[in-house]
Design a protein around this motif. Structure first.
Motif, PDB file in Angstrom:
ATOM      1  N   MET A   1      37.859  44.869  42.720  1.00  0.00           N
ATOM      2  CA  MET A   1      37.181  45.645  43.761  1.00  0.00           C
ATOM      3  C   MET A   1      35.666  45.496  43.665  1.00  0.00           C
ATOM      4  SD  MET A   1      39.470  49.111  43.935  1.00  0.00           S
ATOM      5  CE  MET A   1      38.381  49.783  45.190  1.00  0.00           C
TER       6      MET A   1
ATOM      7  N   ASN B   1      34.058  42.867  42.652  1.00  0.00           N
ATOM      8  CA  ASN B   1      33.739  41.557  43.222  1.00  0.00           C
ATOM      9  C   ASN B   1      33.830  41.574  44.739  1.00  0.00           C
ATOM     10  OD1 ASN B   1      33.380  40.549  40.635  1.00  0.00           O
ATOM     11  ND2 ASN B   1      35.467  39.725  40.490  1.00  0.00           N
ATOM     12  N   GLN B   2      34.829  42.298  45.278  1.00  0.00           N
ATOM     13  CA  GLN B   2      34.967  42.366  46.728  1.00  0.00           C
ATOM     14  C   GLN B   2      33.809  43.127  47.365  1.00  0.00           C
ATOM     15  OE1 GLN B   2      37.372  40.792  48.619  1.00  0.00           O
ATOM     16  NE2 GLN B   2      36.084  41.453  50.323  1.00  0.00           N
TER      17      GLN B   2
ATOM     18  N   ASP C   1      41.037  37.948  58.625  1.00  0.00           N
ATOM     19  CA  ASP C   1      40.693  38.471  57.307  1.00  0.00           C
ATOM     20  C   ASP C   1      41.585  37.810  56.252  1.00  0.00           C
ATOM     21  OD1 ASP C   1      40.265  39.892  54.991  1.00  0.00           O
ATOM     22  OD2 ASP C   1      40.636  41.863  55.854  1.00  0.00           O
TER      23      ASP C   1
ATOM     24  N   VAL D   1      41.670  38.233  53.042  1.00  0.00           N
ATOM     25  CA  VAL D   1      42.126  39.146  51.998  1.00  0.00           C
ATOM     26  C   VAL D   1      43.351  39.916  52.475  1.00  0.00           C
ATOM     27  CG1 VAL D   1      41.458  40.941  50.362  1.00  0.00           C
ATOM     28  CG2 VAL D   1      39.728  39.372  51.245  1.00  0.00           C
TER      29      VAL D   1
ATOM     30  N   PRO E   1      39.189  44.831  53.816  1.00  0.00           N
ATOM     31  CA  PRO E   1      39.136  43.895  52.692  1.00  0.00           C
ATOM     32  C   PRO E   1      39.106  44.562  51.318  1.00  0.00           C
ATOM     33  CG  PRO E   1      37.647  43.185  54.432  1.00  0.00           C
ATOM     34  CD  PRO E   1      38.145  44.537  54.829  1.00  0.00           C
ATOM     35  N   LEU E   2      38.390  45.668  51.177  1.00  0.00           N
ATOM     36  CA  LEU E   2      38.303  46.320  49.871  1.00  0.00           C
ATOM     37  C   LEU E   2      39.666  46.866  49.451  1.00  0.00           C
ATOM     38  CD1 LEU E   2      36.471  47.140  47.526  1.00  0.00           C
ATOM     39  CD2 LEU E   2      36.003  49.283  48.743  1.00  0.00           C
TER      40      LEU E   2
ATOM     41  N   ARG F   1      42.031  43.968  48.664  1.00  0.00           N
ATOM     42  CA  ARG F   1      41.746  43.350  47.379  1.00  0.00           C
ATOM     43  C   ARG F   1      42.357  44.182  46.247  1.00  0.00           C
ATOM     44  NH1 ARG F   1      41.886  38.819  46.396  1.00  0.00           N
ATOM     45  NH2 ARG F   1      40.269  38.242  47.903  1.00  0.00           N
TER      46      ARG F   1
END
Length: 416
Positions: free
Chosen positions: A74, A76-77, A90, A92, A295-296, A299
């Protein structure tokens, strides 16, 4: 600010701006501290007070609090993007959907991400109505699927439903585990049967062997879909990846949540077999979510599922669950005048008392010894134990010992 001062400030804010009833209940139970951080099986107060978490969200922290792999993923995301544009594809979210589908039972292939289990149930109900063109649903008495309008209509405890009536039309409730009642209730107007493989909030109720297979057959004979709510039972909690794996049953739609976000993000999803996904053919925007599938969150899903597979969380839940269940059954045998029954699968264990007053005293006794648990929402006389899979046998032994002490205290206080 010390722990007591921070609790007083927080309780005051709850009283004035959030939920006064929860603030009052917390004081009554002697929980005069606030949560500050968490790691593994423990929740810590501001001054380092360590509480062994045997509630787990409930059922959210299957891989533990703040698993380092999920935290790193998370972080890194966040360096890239947290929320999506809703215009560009998207990658991810697509990766997360692929990983969920790969783990789902049978030929389930397509996934829609949302923000909670209740939202997942809402989406599943909509999908069933749209795909079948039928209006009605058959659900189980005592079931729990969430507190949004549709999910609440499908659920089974009046104390949560009556204040909001009239709820949605078209929902019939039958006794859980009763095959003949299910046969009679499912008709040619039934869009879907919605069941939990194990009724978690009704006291960890396990149906008779073959019940899910029979439900599958009844649905097939009547052209109805089978929706299984694995929000709390799924992703290893019961000692299998899915509770429905016990009977090798594949639902048409499965709902997910809780542990799906790795204990780091609120994530829900419903996933379905290919035929059901025709609902998106004519209009791919027929069901959408502003924040769902961001995305978060996705991930976190990708990382959590990798942990669940790589660390064989289902097997860990099975082994630790056997140890916990055996220990609690010994306590029940010693306190048969206080404990009515112990039951469960994996790290999903319920301890039933004759009434909720005894259960509440035992919960209070556990909390005084810094072990967190609670009753099941639809059956307050059942104390739930749902610790993370990373709990050790020594920690389980401590839980069993303290539970016995709490049962002793309750029996003495009530002169049982």
């Amino acid at each position: 600010m010390n722990s007591k001062a921070l609790f007083d400030l927080t309780a005051s804010r709850y009283m004035q701006h959030a939920n006064p009833g929860i603030a009052t209940l917390t004081r009554f139970m002697g929980l005069e501290t606030v949560e500050h951080r968490a790691k593994g099986c423990y929740v810590y107060g501001p001054e380092g007070e360590a509480y062994l978490d045997c509630l787990g969200g409930p059922g959210v922290f299957t891989i533990g609090h703040r698993h380092p792999a999920v935290v790193e993923a998370m972080h890194n995301q966040l360096e890239l993007m947290a929320l999506g544009s809703h215009i560009l594809l998207d990658p991810v979210m697509a990766e997360a959907a692929e990983k969920v589908a790969a783990l789902c039972p049978g030929d389930i292939q397509y996934v829609f991400f949302c923000n909670s289990g209740a939202e997942a149930v809402e989406g599943a109900l909509k999908a069933a109505r749209m795909h079948t063109g039928r209006p009605d649903f058959v659900c189980a008495q005592g079931g729990f699927h969430g507190k949004t309008f549709g999910a609440l209509s499908a659920s089974g405890r009046d104390v949560y439903k009556t204040p909001f009536e009239p709820l949605l039309a078209g929902f019939t409730h039958v006794p859980f585990g009763d095959e003949s009642a299910l046969v009679q209730a499912v008709t040619d107007t039934t869009a879907a049967v919605l069941l939990e493989p194990i009724q978690c909030e009704n006291g960890i109720i396990i149906p008779p062997a073959g019940y899910l297979q029979t439900a599958r057959e009844i649905c097939d004979r009547n052209g109805a879909l089978l929706i299984l709510d694995e929000i709390q039972t799924g992703l290893g909690r019961t000692g299998r990846m899915w509770a429905c794996d016990e009977e090798e049953v594949t639902p048409d739609i499965i709902t997910l949540g809780k542990a799906l976000g790795g204990g780091m993000m609120p994530v829900g999803a419903f996933a379905a077999r290919p035929a059901v996904w025709d609902i998106f053919e004519e209009n791919p925007y027929v069901h959408t979510s502003t924040f769902g599938g961001n995305p978060l969150a996705c991930r976190a899903v990708v990382s959590a599922l990798e942990v669940i597979v790589d660390e064989d969380i289902a097997t860990l839940c099975a082994r630790r669950g056997e140890h916990l269940l055996a220990g609690m059954q010994q306590v029940a045998a010693e306190f048969s005048h206080v404990i009515a029954q112990v039951r469960g699968k994996g790290l999903l264990v319920g301890v039933e008392f004759p009434d909720s007053d005894i259960a509440n005293l035992v919960i209070a006794g556990l909390i005084q010894e810094k072990i967190l648990t609670a009753f099941t929402l639809n059956q307050p006389k059942v104390v739930r134990l749902e610790p993370p899979a990373v709990i050790t046998e020594a920690e389980i032994d401590r839980v069993v010992q303290v539970f016995a002490q709490a049962a002793t205290g309750a029996a003495e206080l009530l002169q049982l």
